[in-house]
Design an enzyme around this catalytic site. Structure first.
Site, short mmCIF file in Angstrom:
data_model
loop_
_atom_site.label_atom_id
_atom_site.label_comp_id
_atom_site.label_asym_id
_atom_site.label_seq_id
_atom_site.Cartn_x
_atom_site.Cartn_y
_atom_site.Cartn_z
N HIS A 205 0.29 -8.06 -4.14
CA HIS A 205 -0.93 -7.32 -4.49
C HIS A 205 -0.54 -5.72 -4.28
O HIS A 205 -0.57 -5.13 -3.03
CB HIS A 205 -1.96 -7.61 -3.72
CG HIS A 205 -3.31 -7.11 -3.65
ND1 HIS A 205 -4.25 -7.12 -2.43
CD2 HIS A 205 -3.82 -5.98 -4.50
CE1 HIS A 205 -5.37 -6.40 -2.66
NE2 HIS A 205 -5.16 -5.70 -3.93
N MET B 174 0.85 -1.24 0.05
CA MET B 174 0.08 0.00 0.04
C MET B 174 0.90 1.18 0.01
O MET B 174 2.04 1.16 0.70
CB MET B 174 -0.72 0.00 1.17
CG MET B 174 -1.56 -1.18 1.34
SD MET B 174 -3.05 -1.33 2.75
CE MET B 174 -3.33 -2.85 2.78
N MET C 220 -1.37 -2.19 -3.91
CA MET C 220 -2.79 -1.14 -3.75
C MET C 220 -1.90 0.14 -4.03
O MET C 220 -1.69 0.81 -2.96
CB MET C 220 -3.42 -1.66 -2.52
CG MET C 220 -4.18 -2.50 -2.49
SD MET C 220 -4.71 -3.32 -0.87
CE MET C 220 -3.31 -4.55 -0.74
C1 DX5 Z 1 -6.82 -5.60 2.38
C2 DX5 Z 1 -5.61 -6.59 1.93
C3 DX5 Z 1 -6.21 -7.75 2.36
C4 DX5 Z 1 -5.94 -8.25 3.91
C5 DX5 Z 1 -6.93 -9.26 4.09
O1 DX5 Z 1 -6.58 -4.45 1.83
O2 DX5 Z 1 -5.44 -6.84 0.46
O3 DX5 Z 1 -5.17 -8.91 1.68
O4 DX5 Z 1 -4.88 -8.52 4.56
O5 DX5 Z 1 -7.32 -9.37 5.54
P1 DX5 Z 1 -8.41 -10.01 6.22
O6 DX5 Z 1 -8.26 -11.65 5.92
O7 DX5 Z 1 -8.17 -9.90 7.77
O8 DX5 Z 1 -9.61 -9.39 5.86
ZN ZN Z 2 -4.39 -8.20 -0.47
#
Ligand code: DX5
Ligand code: ZN
Length: 232
Positions: A76, A46, A78
């Site tokens: 991932h 992020m 973001m």
């Molecule tokens: C949220 C992330 C997720 C997060 C999931 O922005 O992309 O990967 O870590 O967390 P849980 O499983 O606790 O919802």
């Molecule tokens: Zn994620």
């Protein structure tokens, strides 16, 4: 690097999201969930712009790759400008890089050219994924589906772990499932636990991300087993 993870024949892959691990003991935390059956590690990056939070970057990915040479690292992004991070994550040993439809043109002024980005990710030796947020309609993904190794449906609004599953994304998941080939994984991320996972799998998800429900559990092995068997 192609999508080398072998599916558990009757179940889903479990992607352990390290965002809920104890950051001061990251290697031990990852070793623990991998030993207990997690199939891969999910790394949430992020940038403080696409989402307000700041988490981790390529150095974390590099450290994980050094400690776990054979583990699939699902990164991932973001971030507002994923194209700035393709080469650094390839160099840091990422297996897959996924970016959000919401930062791509034409959804955003001056947005990323998603076709070019997917090609660059592939050219850098990684698998490519695209991610869609809960409020975003899925049709914007359609032009890219045949090129992707993975589509990631967010089942919470991104930014942090520990949020509640949003069941309204299940319709969109079914829509996407009908349009992807057997070589494309359908991942779901957010609020997944042994209670919510069966709905995700029934809608077509075959890769389940879990952070808080896994790292916060007393019995992590049982959570992983339950997620592997979800929906079967
Ligand atoms: C949220 C992330 C997720 C997060 C999931 O922005 O992309 O990967 O870590 O967390 P849980 O499983 O606790 O919802
Ligand atoms: Zn994620």
């Amino acid at each position: 690097m192609s999508f080398a993870i072998t599916a558990v024949p009757t179940g889903s892959l479990v992607a352990a999201s390290i965002l809920s691990a104890d950051f001061a003991h990251m290697a031990q935390e990852c070793r623990d969930v991998l030993d207990k059956g997690a199939d891969l590690l999910h790394v949430d990056v992020m940038d403080g712009h696409f989402v307000p939070n700041l988490t981790m970057g390529p150095d974390m990915c590099r450290a994980l790759r050094r400690h776990f040479p054979d583990v699939y690292l699902d990164v991932h992004l973001m971030v507002q400008r994923p194209s700035d991070y393709v080469d650094v994550f390839a160099d840091a040993g990422a297996s897959l890089l996924s970016f959000h439809l919401e930062v791509s043109g034409p959804m955003r002024d001056g947005g990323e050219d998603a076709h070019a980005l997917i090609d660059r990710i592939h050219g850098a030796g990684m698998d490519a994924g695209m991610v869609i947020n809960p409020p975003t309609p899925p049709d914007g993904l359609e032009p890219y589906l045949s090129k992707l190794e993975l589509v990631l449906v967010m089942s919470v609004n991104p930014g942090r772990s520990g949020q509640k599953f949003i069941p309204e994304v299940l319709d969109k998941t079914r829509w996407i499932k009908k349009r992807i080939g057997p070589g494309t994984r359908l991942e779901m991320d957010g609020g997944l636990n042994p209670q919510t996972a069966p709905q995700a799998v029934t809608a077509g998800a075959d890769m389940l991300v879990t952070a808080s429900a896994l790292f916060g559990a007393v019995d992590r092995a049982t959570v992983i087993d339950q997620l592997h068997g979800a929906g079967s």
